[in-house]
Scaffold this motif. Sequence first.
Motif, PDB file in Angstrom:
ATOM      1  N   ASN A 167       0.862  -1.178   0.000  1.00  0.00           N
ATOM      2  CA  ASN A 167       0.000   0.000   0.000  1.00  0.00           C
ATOM      3  C   ASN A 167       0.902   1.231   0.000  1.00  0.00           C
ATOM      4  O   ASN A 167       1.720   1.399   0.907  1.00  0.00           O
ATOM      5  CB  ASN A 167      -0.866  -0.021   1.262  1.00  0.00           C
ATOM      6  N   PRO A 168       0.773   2.092  -1.007  1.00  0.00           N
ATOM      7  CA  PRO A 168       1.704   3.228  -1.077  1.00  0.00           C
ATOM      8  C   PRO A 168       1.693   4.096   0.176  1.00  0.00           C
ATOM      9  O   PRO A 168       2.633   4.829   0.431  1.00  0.00           O
ATOM     10  CB  PRO A 168       1.237   4.010  -2.294  1.00  0.00           C
ATOM     11  N   TRP A 169       0.614   4.001   0.993  1.00  0.00           N
ATOM     12  CA  TRP A 169       0.551   4.868   2.161  1.00  0.00           C
ATOM     13  C   TRP A 169       1.216   4.250   3.380  1.00  0.00           C
ATOM     14  O   TRP A 169       1.209   4.829   4.449  1.00  0.00           O
ATOM     15  CB  TRP A 169      -0.907   5.230   2.464  1.00  0.00           C
ATOM     16  N   SER A 170       1.810   3.027   3.198  1.00  0.00           N
ATOM     17  CA  SER A 170       2.440   2.375   4.360  1.00  0.00           C
ATOM     18  C   SER A 170       3.686   3.125   4.805  1.00  0.00           C
ATOM     19  O   SER A 170       4.094   3.051   5.947  1.00  0.00           O
ATOM     20  CB  SER A 170       2.821   0.948   3.988  1.00  0.00           C
ATOM     21  N   THR A 212       4.615   9.662  -2.341  1.00  0.00           N
ATOM     22  CA  THR A 212       5.904   9.092  -1.935  1.00  0.00           C
ATOM     23  C   THR A 212       5.733   7.594  -1.741  1.00  0.00           C
ATOM     24  O   THR A 212       4.830   7.166  -1.024  1.00  0.00           O
ATOM     25  CB  THR A 212       6.356   9.718  -0.610  1.00  0.00           C
ATOM     26  N   VAL A 213       6.566   6.821  -2.404  1.00  0.00           N
ATOM     27  CA  VAL A 213       6.412   5.358  -2.339  1.00  0.00           C
ATOM     28  C   VAL A 213       7.712   4.729  -1.860  1.00  0.00           C
ATOM     29  O   VAL A 213       8.795   5.128  -2.294  1.00  0.00           O
ATOM     30  CB  VAL A 213       6.094   4.789  -3.745  1.00  0.00           C
ATOM     31  N   GLN A 214       7.610   3.731  -0.963  1.00  0.00           N
ATOM     32  CA  GLN A 214       8.830   3.003  -0.573  1.00  0.00           C
ATOM     33  C   GLN A 214       8.883   1.689  -1.339  1.00  0.00           C
ATOM     34  O   GLN A 214       7.860   1.178  -1.783  1.00  0.00           O
ATOM     35  CB  GLN A 214       8.851   2.754   0.932  1.00  0.00           C
ATOM     36  N   ASP A 215      10.085   1.170  -1.479  1.00  0.00           N
ATOM     37  CA  ASP A 215      10.209  -0.073  -2.250  1.00  0.00           C
ATOM     38  C   ASP A 215       9.786  -1.265  -1.394  1.00  0.00           C
ATOM     39  O   ASP A 215       9.723  -1.172  -0.161  1.00  0.00           O
ATOM     40  CB  ASP A 215      11.659  -0.265  -2.692  1.00  0.00           C
ATOM     41  N   VAL A 216       9.488  -2.390  -2.050  1.00  0.00           N
ATOM     42  CA  VAL A 216       9.175  -3.607  -1.293  1.00  0.00           C
ATOM     43  C   VAL A 216      10.292  -4.633  -1.535  1.00  0.00           C
ATOM     44  O   VAL A 216      10.051  -5.841  -1.546  1.00  0.00           O
ATOM     45  CB  VAL A 216       7.808  -4.195  -1.700  1.00  0.00           C
ATOM     46  N   GLY A 217      11.496  -4.123  -1.728  1.00  0.00           N
ATOM     47  CA  GLY A 217      12.636  -5.036  -1.835  1.00  0.00           C
ATOM     48  C   GLY A 217      12.759  -5.671  -3.200  1.00  0.00           C
ATOM     49  O   GLY A 217      12.289  -5.123  -4.202  1.00  0.00           O
ATOM     50  N   HIS A 218      13.412  -6.853  -3.192  1.00  0.00           N
ATOM     51  CA  HIS A 218      13.687  -7.532  -4.459  1.00  0.00           C
ATOM     52  C   HIS A 218      12.743  -8.709  -4.667  1.00  0.00           C
ATOM     53  O   HIS A 218      12.074  -9.154  -3.750  1.00  0.00           O
ATOM     54  CB  HIS A 218      15.131  -8.040  -4.474  1.00  0.00           C
ATOM     55  N   VAL A 219      12.799  -9.200  -5.922  1.00  0.00           N
ATOM     56  CA  VAL A 219      11.980 -10.354  -6.278  1.00  0.00           C
ATOM     57  C   VAL A 219      12.403 -11.557  -5.427  1.00  0.00           C
ATOM     58  O   VAL A 219      13.552 -11.657  -4.986  1.00  0.00           O
ATOM     59  CB  VAL A 219      12.207 -10.671  -7.765  1.00  0.00           C
ATOM     60  N   MET A 220      11.465 -12.491  -5.220  1.00  0.00           N
ATOM     61  CA  MET A 220      11.753 -13.679  -4.414  1.00  0.00           C
ATOM     62  C   MET A 220      12.779 -14.579  -5.109  1.00  0.00           C
ATOM     63  O   MET A 220      12.858 -14.600  -6.338  1.00  0.00           O
ATOM     64  CB  MET A 220      10.462 -14.484  -4.210  1.00  0.00           C
ATOM     65  N   ILE A 247       3.709   2.294 -15.695  1.00  0.00           N
ATOM     66  CA  ILE A 247       3.195   1.494 -14.592  1.00  0.00           C
ATOM     67  C   ILE A 247       2.323   0.389 -15.149  1.00  0.00           C
ATOM     68  O   ILE A 247       1.527   0.642 -16.045  1.00  0.00           O
ATOM     69  CB  ILE A 247       2.368   2.389 -13.664  1.00  0.00           C
ATOM     70  N   GLY A 248       2.488  -0.816 -14.646  1.00  0.00           N
ATOM     71  CA  GLY A 248       1.659  -1.908 -15.147  1.00  0.00           C
ATOM     72  C   GLY A 248       1.445  -2.927 -14.053  1.00  0.00           C
ATOM     73  O   GLY A 248       1.798  -2.713 -12.889  1.00  0.00           O
ATOM     74  N   VAL A 263      11.647  -3.334  -6.378  1.00  0.00           N
ATOM     75  CA  VAL A 263      10.258  -3.337  -6.840  1.00  0.00           C
ATOM     76  C   VAL A 263       9.470  -2.271  -6.077  1.00  0.00           C
ATOM     77  O   VAL A 263       9.572  -2.179  -4.856  1.00  0.00           O
ATOM     78  CB  VAL A 263       9.636  -4.726  -6.598  1.00  0.00           C
ATOM     79  N   PHE A 264       8.696  -1.463  -6.806  1.00  0.00           N
ATOM     80  CA  PHE A 264       7.827  -0.464  -6.177  1.00  0.00           C
ATOM     81  C   PHE A 264       6.381  -0.798  -6.544  1.00  0.00           C
ATOM     82  O   PHE A 264       6.089  -1.083  -7.704  1.00  0.00           O
ATOM     83  CB  PHE A 264       8.148   0.945  -6.690  1.00  0.00           C
ATOM     84  N   VAL A 265       5.486  -0.745  -5.559  1.00  0.00           N
ATOM     85  CA  VAL A 265       4.070  -1.009  -5.840  1.00  0.00           C
ATOM     86  C   VAL A 265       3.287   0.270  -5.567  1.00  0.00           C
ATOM     87  O   VAL A 265       3.465   0.898  -4.526  1.00  0.00           O
ATOM     88  CB  VAL A 265       3.547  -2.148  -4.939  1.00  0.00           C
ATOM     89  N   VAL A 266       2.439   0.667  -6.525  1.00  0.00           N
ATOM     90  CA  VAL A 266       1.682   1.909  -6.310  1.00  0.00           C
ATOM     91  C   VAL A 266       0.190   1.668  -6.118  1.00  0.00           C
ATOM     92  O   VAL A 266      -0.576   2.603  -5.946  1.00  0.00           O
ATOM     93  CB  VAL A 266       1.873   2.907  -7.479  1.00  0.00           C
ATOM     94  N   GLY A 267      -0.246   0.424  -6.142  1.00  0.00           N
ATOM     95  CA  GLY A 267      -1.674   0.175  -5.908  1.00  0.00           C
ATOM     96  C   GLY A 267      -2.059  -1.219  -6.343  1.00  0.00           C
ATOM     97  O   GLY A 267      -1.225  -1.987  -6.828  1.00  0.00           O
TER      98      GLY A 267
END
Length: 1518
Positions: free
Chosen positions: A588-591, A664-672, A694-695, A751-755
């Motif tokens: 969640n971008p708001w995290s 403002t978005v934080q990353d969620v790290g790298h792929v598994m 974005i996709g 990786v960044f997730v925006v929604g």
Amino acid sequence: KRSTGLRPSPSAHSDITQKGYEKKRAKLLAPYIVQSPGKQQKKSHFTKSHRGGGTRDDRYRSDVHTEAVQAALAKHKEEKMALPMPTKRRSTYVQSPIQTRTPPDSSSGSEDETSARRQSSVVAPQSLVSPTLQSPDSGNSRSTQGSSTSSSASSTLSHGDTKPQPQTSSENNVPPPDVTAVAHAARGPRVDLPSTAVVRGMTRGQSRSSMIETADGVPVSSRVSTKIQQLLMTLKRPKRPPLSEFFTDDSEEIVEVPRPDPNMPKPEGRQIIPVKGEPLGVVSNWPPALQAALARWGATHGKSHPPTALDRNHTFCLTGKLWSRSVKLAYTLLNKLGAKNEQILKPGDRVALVYPNSDPGMFWVAFYGCLLAEVIPVPIEVPLSRKDAGISQVGFLLGSCGVALALTSEICLKGLPKTPTGEILQFKGWPRMKWVVTDSKYLTKPSKDWQPHVPTANTEPAYIEYKASKEGTVVGVAVSKVAMLTHCQALTQACNYCEGETLVNVLDFKKDMGLWHGAVMNRIHTISVPYAVMKACPLSWVQRVHIHKARAALVKCRDLHWAMMAHRDQRDTSLASLRMLIVADGANPWSVSSCDAFLNVFQSHGLKPEVICPCATSPEAMTVAIRRPGVPGAPLPARAILSMGGLSYGVIRVNTEDKNSALTVQDVGHVMPGALMCIVRPDGPPQLCKTDEIGEIVINSRAGGNMYYGLPGLTKNTFEVIPVNSNGVPIGEIPFVRSGLLGFVGPGSLVFVVGKIEGLLMVSGRRHNADDLVATALAVEPVKTVYRGRIAVFSVTVFYDERVVIVAEQRPDAGEEDSFQWMSRVLQAIDSIHQVGLYCLALVPANTLPKTPLGGIHISDTKHFFLDGSLHPCNILMCPHTCVTNLPKPRQKQPVGVGPASVLVGNLVAGKRIAQAAGRELGMIEDQDLIRKHQYLTEALQWRAQTDPDHVLFVLLNAKGVATSTASCVQLHKRAEKIAAALTEKGSINTGENVVLLYPPGIDLIAAFYGCLYAGCVPVNVRPPHPQNLAATLPTVRMIIDVSKAACILTTQNLMRILRSKEAAASVNIKTWPTIIDTDDLPRRRPPHIYKPPTAEMIAYIDFSVSTTGMLTGVKVRHSVVLITPWLCCELYSSRQIAICLDPYCGLGFVLWCLASVYSGHQSVLIPPFELESCLSLWLSTLTQYRIRDTFCSYSVMELCTKGLGTQTDMLKARGVNLSCVRSCVVLAEERPRLSLAHSFSKLFKDVGLSPRAVSTAFGSRVNMAICLQGTTGPDPCTVYVDMKSLRHDRVRLVERGAPQSLPLMESGKILPGVRVIIVNPETRGPLGDSHLGEIWVNSPHTASGYYTIYGEESLQADHFNTKLSFGDPETLWARTGFLGFVKRTELLDASGDRHDALFVVGSLDETLELRGLRYHPIDIETSVSRAHRSIAESAVFTWTNLLVVVSELGGSEQDALDLVPLITNVVLEEHHLIVGVVVIVDPGVIPINSRGEKQRMHLRDSFLADQLDPIYVAYNM
């Protein structure tokens, strides 16, 4: 019990603190304590400004964003937006009882701008309350006098004054007679009300415009008008610049897609290359299956570190015997469920697991027991009641998985809802299931030699995880045994778990991360903290970490937020042991703001910045990415600051300049480990995105779901996606799984997730994320308004586009002002930050939105309630004017440069017929003896009295069906003579003077009519005033008496008393009545001679009636017409008896009631319509009793029978009602035939023998009472379906039945002999082709001779009665009916063998609404509105200053009132492409309906503008 909110309420909310008490007391007393304005202002602002911290939902908190919102609002403030506040009746507030009476902010300064808005709740001054105690808003008191002055006086009460101002005398501006003072519950007596005090013939063109300019008799200071003025000002404010030229109306295609904005950003990067995770490490002793790990663990470490759970009392319940219990359960499931040797479960069967969130131990035993028994567990939530949010969708999941068995614990089973017989309820949509209790005392120990079968992991499903989609459907994601094993391995590697570590888990352990991280694979010790414990003690998880020196914790942003709220209570906790704090909803971008704030607070407690690890997961792809724990001291990963505008176009643009719309978005790290990731376009074919686009994230990995169980079609689109490049060529063979997450790959493969896809709102081709909108709404100081930050955002499809809807729960103590203020500010904030218009903003009472099992808002159910009209908001703001930008362009009328001649020629060239039709010739009239003998009705009556004196002409029935009076030919003649004598003696009436007849429907009326003719005066038949409602009905009577200059009034004793009573004096001047003669007991006298008119062109009587537009018109009827009209009717109905259930006051009703029998000698059975109110079946039983073949009624009678008796046909049958004798049942109307009513009537009474062919309609107008009448001869009336879009352009296009936008129309009856009809363009007065809609003009010997006007406005008379076509046939004189219609030649043949021309009436020209250059008929919009919601009893529409106003009567409870606003707006937009300006919800019976059953819309409009409707709710759409 399920949670109520998202956060524990601090104690201030539960028991009232000293400070809270002071505050509440101050608020309650405020209105009564006199203070100097300055002081009080200050104080009230101070007390409101600060509230305990526990109210704001800080999951979405971001200081930057809050500043952005404040800046946006400040910008708007300069533009000064004054939205009109909705008007609401006090009782519609749904609030907690204690606070309902507290006035809003009782500042006494009434000069401030808000006082205009404050007047919104109008309360009549209470005479009983002593002036010092009366607060402006006190009480529910409603004005009892029903006069308009009481409400307008109270609306001038400024907020501070305690005394009502003296009421202004309203003598000088006489409001129109009040319609609404009728008792509200039942629709009161039908009232005919002229709209103005002046009666004159208005020309058709002038009538509408003049009415709009002078809102008739409306006090100018009216509150409604100021509201509407305010609304118009707001609507005039420039909208957002439109995206180029929107739409051209091709009349075929309504909307085109808006052209894309030329300035929109486009992706410019290269095509993305799939991102690889690190390889999965090979571990030597990795077990071959998850069950094997459990077996090995159970054998070696008997009681070492089992998963434990925390219960409510913080005690531990050890589940060390996990292995042995699971084996026991597996054995029981396979061998002990059925009778001897009967195996109920086979490997691969699906089994539901129903365990509460507080019992992880039981759940784990059941989960592993199923794995060991090789059956497939399907964990679901515990159903709490029949009405759980989404309960039937869970049934869909169980059905699609074929579940027949449910495992649960004993405690849980006891808590399930039961039927009275003690069986478990059958939940809606659920399959039949057998329930099995898995507590260990019910399990059987396996024999020594029994061992569970543990095969190596394969691709068979291991378990099924449920997932709710955006639409609310619940599907099951099947995870194979291999995927489960590989996923555990990947997580262990990514998180670097070591044996014996402790993990504190706050998430739901039945699914998703809670299940994956808690698995025994990693051999770590898991402590589950259930949601119930978290609610009671938000810090419990932090304490667990501290006590157990846990190395890892698994939480959501919500838990971080709760811990921060409560951390003041804990000084000595330490989080230094943590090496990973996994934030599950890091996607969640708001995290990011929660993580920062938590770190801020707990850094002093030993929390290290690098241990915060956001991750992204989805049920389909399982874990997508996770941030690995950082090295102490290393720099933290950078953040992306993106432009919201760019995001809405799906493009990544780093935002530098406009801070207000940045995300403002934080990353969620790298792929598994072991996975491959791409980004593809979310809609259309899965094309690879460019690097700055974005996709949707798609994953290829052995560790992911492999199908939606039982749904192969959906599975293919989600689990077997092969990405393609820009040329559409697949990039390889390997299938990817769609994760449902939207994002991009940043620098360093982060990786960044925006929604999420399910939170995606596509509005006008741009994407918005629901979470972002929630965040913006929450940043608008919700403390005063929103309850615990509970806001739902979703989109609904209305008029070819998605529209954004925001629903929030309102705090119980929020004031009306505050809420409205908040709503208008949210509008502005979302408009400036996201550049998207809101369609609807609704506030519902606290705790009423449907909840998910963990207390969040169930979005799809909320949306369903919204569209279904069962959300029950307490405040609503619709903004269709601002956000619906794809309406077609208004139609530009063609300049009338093309003359009617060219139009005619054009039609002929195009092969179209000129639209005209005629009845058969009147030639045969000469043969009739009667006509030759008698030129006048008076002669006919005398002749009958001599030749057939005892023949009964009239029978009048009462409510019991008993004949109360009858009149034979001679009786009628004698009574007429008595009355004629009385007129000449008592009234000293001269020949040719007008006499008003004031009688209830009956034989007295008929006798008085002939009495007038005998005496040589002109009868004027007037409906008597209603004794219960003199104030509304008497002024009309007075007006007709004055206008007709009547020399005398004939009436009954009873009515004479009423005319002279005190009650009558209240509404009219009773001293100036003309002579009143009561005809009840007159002496037996004969007049010296019976008058015979010198010529048949003399006036026989004057027919007065009030049109639906509120115009009072009197039409002069000649003797020649009097003779032909009944002849026409009787020629069609030659039977000896007819039944008439009509009001005998005007038009054809009067002709049939008074003239027809005398003329043709048949017997008329008269049934006064008001008698039906006390005995509904009176009319139908009379038809049976007298075996009547022909009957006449009105639509109101038909509606009474349909609504009242429709369900009781069996009872009617039992009473012997049989309608098989009825050959024709004709409805008399001056309107479009009501097709659906006629159909329902025929259908309902088919059971009692009514022939489907019997019901038909007649059509007459003011200028000619009888134009069409469906005879028993000739073809059946035909029905056509016309295209409504074309009809608005005055074109007639026939379509098939059931076509979209089609309108069924029924022929109005056969055109009568001697009548010619032509369709004419009302503007150019040229004849039209038969594919056009135009005004119906009529030429016939029985047309009335003109209006009876006191000003002698000949121009108008010539216009309506003697008009010539501007081209074509310029000699014939035509009368204008004022109705729009068209003529169609049908395939049917008439009596003479020619093809039959059918006349279709569409509606009154005066009633039509001109909007957006198109012509609308109110009835069509009203039909749509009535379909919108079950509670709408009746509705009416009118326009005022180009705004469409919809008034709806609420049939249900008042809490439904606000549900109607969005539904009415939606349906009118969808079906008519119009935006509703004002929605008014009123009580049943408020819409005035005249005696003919027609709505008086103009009158309603005047009452609305004069503020006399006492509406339940008025919504001003923005």
